[in-house]
Design an enzyme around this catalytic site. Structure first.
Site, PDB file in Angstrom:
ATOM      1  N   ARG A  63       0.846  -1.189   0.000  1.00 20.60           N
ATOM      2  CA  ARG A  63       0.000   0.000   0.000  1.00 20.60           C
ATOM      3  C   ARG A  63       0.885   1.244   0.000  1.00 20.60           C
ATOM      4  O   ARG A  63       1.960   1.260   0.625  1.00 20.60           O
ATOM      5  CB  ARG A  63      -0.898   0.020   1.250  1.00 20.60           C
ATOM      6  CG  ARG A  63      -2.060  -0.973   1.199  1.00 20.60           C
ATOM      7  CD  ARG A  63      -3.097  -0.603   0.144  1.00 20.60           C
ATOM      8  NE  ARG A  63      -4.238  -1.499   0.126  1.00 20.60           N
ATOM      9  CZ  ARG A  63      -4.386  -2.531  -0.700  1.00 20.60           C
ATOM     10  NH1 ARG A  63      -3.443  -2.817  -1.575  1.00 20.60           N
ATOM     11  NH2 ARG A  63      -5.482  -3.263  -0.662  1.00 20.60           N
TER      12      ARG A  63
ATOM     13  N   HIS B 217      -1.052   0.069  -9.670  1.00 25.49           N
ATOM     14  CA  HIS B 217      -1.739  -0.802  -8.711  1.00 25.49           C
ATOM     15  C   HIS B 217      -2.319  -2.036  -9.424  1.00 25.49           C
ATOM     16  O   HIS B 217      -3.499  -2.357  -9.269  1.00 25.49           O
ATOM     17  CB  HIS B 217      -2.848  -0.048  -7.950  1.00 25.49           C
ATOM     18  CG  HIS B 217      -3.281  -0.763  -6.693  1.00 25.49           C
ATOM     19  ND1 HIS B 217      -3.685  -0.113  -5.557  1.00 25.49           N
ATOM     20  CD2 HIS B 217      -3.375  -2.091  -6.408  1.00 25.49           C
ATOM     21  CE1 HIS B 217      -4.016  -1.000  -4.624  1.00 25.49           C
ATOM     22  NE2 HIS B 217      -3.836  -2.223  -5.134  1.00 25.49           N
TER      23      HIS B 217
HETATM   24  P1  NDP Z   1      -1.488 -11.418   5.197  1.00 20.52           P
HETATM   25  O1  NDP Z   1      -2.380 -10.912   6.263  1.00 20.52           O
HETATM   26  O2  NDP Z   1      -1.585 -12.845   4.805  1.00 20.52           O
HETATM   27  O3  NDP Z   1       0.030 -11.148   5.579  1.00 20.52           O
HETATM   28  C1  NDP Z   1       0.451  -9.999   6.237  1.00 20.52           C
HETATM   29  C2  NDP Z   1       1.854 -10.214   6.777  1.00 20.52           C
HETATM   30  O4  NDP Z   1       2.302  -9.015   7.406  1.00 20.52           O
HETATM   31  C3  NDP Z   1       1.908 -11.309   7.831  1.00 20.52           C
HETATM   32  O5  NDP Z   1       3.114 -12.022   7.711  1.00 20.52           O
HETATM   33  C4  NDP Z   1       1.900 -10.511   9.142  1.00 20.52           C
HETATM   34  O6  NDP Z   1       2.512 -11.185  10.213  1.00 20.52           O
HETATM   35  C5  NDP Z   1       2.724  -9.315   8.743  1.00 20.52           C
HETATM   36  N1  NDP Z   1       2.460  -8.162   9.592  1.00 20.52           N
HETATM   37  C6  NDP Z   1       1.279  -7.514   9.828  1.00 20.52           C
HETATM   38  N2  NDP Z   1       1.464  -6.496  10.695  1.00 20.52           N
HETATM   39  C7  NDP Z   1       2.774  -6.516  11.024  1.00 20.52           C
HETATM   40  C8  NDP Z   1       3.575  -5.731  11.890  1.00 20.52           C
HETATM   41  N3  NDP Z   1       3.054  -4.708  12.598  1.00 20.52           N
HETATM   42  N4  NDP Z   1       4.872  -6.039  12.009  1.00 20.52           N
HETATM   43  C9  NDP Z   1       5.403  -7.065  11.317  1.00 20.52           C
HETATM   44  N5  NDP Z   1       4.707  -7.853  10.468  1.00 20.52           N
HETATM   45  C10 NDP Z   1       3.410  -7.573  10.334  1.00 20.52           C
HETATM   46  O7  NDP Z   1      -1.711 -10.470   3.926  1.00 20.52           O
HETATM   47  P2  NDP Z   1      -1.423 -10.819   2.391  1.00 20.52           P
HETATM   48  O8  NDP Z   1      -0.069 -11.399   2.295  1.00 20.52           O
HETATM   49  O9  NDP Z   1      -2.555 -11.569   1.804  1.00 20.52           O
HETATM   50  O10 NDP Z   1      -1.481  -9.355   1.756  1.00 20.52           O
HETATM   51  C11 NDP Z   1      -0.553  -8.352   2.127  1.00 20.52           C
HETATM   52  C12 NDP Z   1      -0.959  -7.006   1.537  1.00 20.52           C
HETATM   53  O11 NDP Z   1      -0.696  -6.970   0.138  1.00 20.52           O
HETATM   54  C13 NDP Z   1      -2.451  -6.665   1.611  1.00 20.52           C
HETATM   55  O12 NDP Z   1      -2.817  -6.226   2.895  1.00 20.52           O
HETATM   56  C14 NDP Z   1      -2.579  -5.580   0.559  1.00 20.52           C
HETATM   57  O13 NDP Z   1      -2.363  -4.311   1.150  1.00 20.52           O
HETATM   58  C15 NDP Z   1      -1.429  -5.873  -0.414  1.00 20.52           C
HETATM   59  N6  NDP Z   1      -1.929  -6.251  -1.748  1.00 20.52           N
HETATM   60  C16 NDP Z   1      -1.562  -5.478  -2.829  1.00 20.52           C
HETATM   61  C17 NDP Z   1      -1.970  -5.805  -4.086  1.00 20.52           C
HETATM   62  C18 NDP Z   1      -1.513  -5.024  -5.265  1.00 20.52           C
HETATM   63  O14 NDP Z   1      -1.938  -5.297  -6.394  1.00 20.52           O
HETATM   64  N7  NDP Z   1      -0.625  -4.069  -5.121  1.00 20.52           N
HETATM   65  C19 NDP Z   1      -2.833  -6.965  -4.343  1.00 20.52           C
HETATM   66  C20 NDP Z   1      -3.146  -7.712  -3.157  1.00 20.52           C
HETATM   67  C21 NDP Z   1      -2.702  -7.346  -1.913  1.00 20.52           C
HETATM   68  P3  NDP Z   1       1.880 -12.559  10.784  1.00 20.52           P
HETATM   69  O15 NDP Z   1       2.071 -13.573   9.664  1.00 20.52           O
HETATM   70  O16 NDP Z   1       2.687 -12.875  11.951  1.00 20.52           O
HETATM   71  O17 NDP Z   1       0.420 -12.281  11.034  1.00 20.52           O
HETATM   72  C1  OXD Z   2      -5.955  -6.099  -2.835  1.00 21.99           C
HETATM   73  C2  OXD Z   2      -5.575  -5.195  -3.916  1.00 21.99           C
HETATM   74  O1  OXD Z   2      -5.760  -5.765  -1.661  1.00 21.99           O
HETATM   75  O2  OXD Z   2      -5.946  -5.479  -5.075  1.00 21.99           O
HETATM   76  O3  OXD Z   2      -6.451  -7.202  -3.128  1.00 21.99           O
HETATM   77  O4  OXD Z   2      -4.870  -4.213  -3.674  1.00 21.99           O
END
Ligand code: NDP
Ligand code: OXD
Length: 310
Positions: free
Chosen positions: A225, A273
């Site tokens: 993001r 994006h």
């Molecule tokens: P998940 O919830 O599966 O993974 C998030 C990861 O971040 C986990 O490993 C989590 O730790 C870690 N995390 C969260 N908060 C913290 C923190 N404060 N400190 C350290 N680590 C932290 O999400 P996804 O992998 O499915 O997606 C990640 C992001 O990708 C989405 O939220 C979205 O914003 C972005 N995205 C962007 C897209 C694009 O096209 N640009 C498309 C899809 C998604 P833990 O495993 O321990 O919970």
């Molecule tokens: C998502 C994205 O969060 O598309 O899935 O950004």
């Protein structure tokens, strides 16, 4: 029982087709043509009108059509006690890993420099890239998307480490947690990929202080993001050479305004994006599986924890 797609932006047609193909027995409706609200048991949502989700007295769950939930959680009027299930879509996951691999490999093989040489019609003999196992790639976030990308980068032979809240066990991937772990990961990473959710703890996490911890001349890829990055700090780091090049898919303001310096910066690659997008024919598998779990009295997954903000 009916399923309602409630979104101000999503094209309903691929979803209509996916339901017709994979669950023709389900009464699939598209907001604002809801029909009787008491029929609606599941709502599929992405950028819904705030307050709308409270109108459905028999609602069993809200299922998101994207991975990030920060905008959904901004609605102050979410139905209390109704589970929110985050999307996991194997096509979205595969697409994000492709994006991470594409841009890590692009930096690893020095493509920005080679492209600049081509623009100058300049031939330099033996521009050398180290083997992948000499290259250190760090991931902020080792969840569904970061975990898959990390495993695939490790399979390509890179040295890979990641940072998450809980410790991870992924073959070939070192796992860091906490503030100290973040500092260690940053000091180690020659290429840094951000795949964190946007929460109050991660907003602005890529800033002057953290960028300065990276080795000089590091590469940065943000496919999470825009709010993770303090954009003025990144521009300063690019201009000083602390960051050699950045690939940015997400921005504080989207669409990225035409006058924004990222568009024309010689060491920034901008994508709109589209690092990875939800693919209805596969995303529906996760949605139907969760609906079945609910019917069987089993927990749906992954559940969003509004207190944790992801
Ligand atoms: P998940 O919830 O599966 O993974 C998030 C990861 O971040 C986990 O490993 C989590 O730790 C870690 N995390 C969260 N908060 C913290 C923190 N404060 N400190 C350290 N680590 C932290 O999400 P996804 O992998 O499915 O997606 C990640 C992001 O990708 C989405 O939220 C979205 O914003 C972005 N995205 C962007 C897209 C694009 O096209 N640009 C498309 C899809 C998604 P833990 O495993 O321990 O919970
Ligand atoms: C998502 C994205 O969060 O598309 O899935 O950004």
């Amino acid at each position: 029982m009916a399923v309602l797609l409630c979104s101000r932006t999503v094209d309903p047609e691929p979803w209509r087709a996916a339901f017709r193909a994979q669950a023709p027995e389900i009464d699939f409706r598209v907001w604002p043509e809801t029909g009787p609200v008491e029929d609606i048991e599941f709502i599929l949502t992405w950028l819904h009108p705030p307050g709308e989700l409270r109108r459905y007295p028999r609602l069993k769950a809200v299922l998101t059509l994207g991975a990030g939930v920060e905008k959904l959680l901004l609605d102050p009027d979410l139905p209390p006690g109704i589970p929110i299930v985050r999307l996991v879509d194997r096509a979205l996951t595969a697409g994000m890993s492709e994006y991470a691999l594409l841009h890590v490999l692009r930096y690893h093989r020095q493509m920005p420099e080679l492209e600049a040489m081509q623009r100058r019609a300049e031939w330099i003999d033996e521009v050398e890239s180290p083997p992948a196992w000499e290259r250190r790639v760090g991931l902020l976030g080792l969840g569904v998307l970061g975990g898959d990308a990390a495993a695939k980068l490790a399979a390509l032979g890179f040295q890979v480490a990641g940072w998450s809240l809980s410790k991870k066990s992924i073959s070939g991937v070192a796992s860091y947690t906490g503030e100290e772990g973040l500092a260690k990961l940053l000091a180690w990473s020659q290429i840094l990929v951000c795949l964190l959710p946007l929460t109050s703890s991660t907003r602005g996490i890529v800033n002057a202080r953290t960028l300065a911890l990276l080795p000089r001349g590091a590469f940065f890829i943000n496919c999470a993001r825009g709010g993770h990055v303090v954009e003025s700090d990144l521009l300063a780091a690019l201009d000083s050479g602390q960051i050699a090049h950045a690939t940015l898919d997400v921005f504080a303001e989207e669409p990225l305004p035409p006058s924004h310096p990222f568009w024309r910066h010689p060491r920034v690659t901008v994508t709109p994006h589209n690092a990875s997008l939800t693919w209805a024919p596969t995303a529906i598998e996760h949605i139907l599986a969760n609906m079945k779990r609910h019917a069987a009295g089993e927990p749906m997954s992954p559940l969003v924890d509004p207190k944790r903000e992801y």
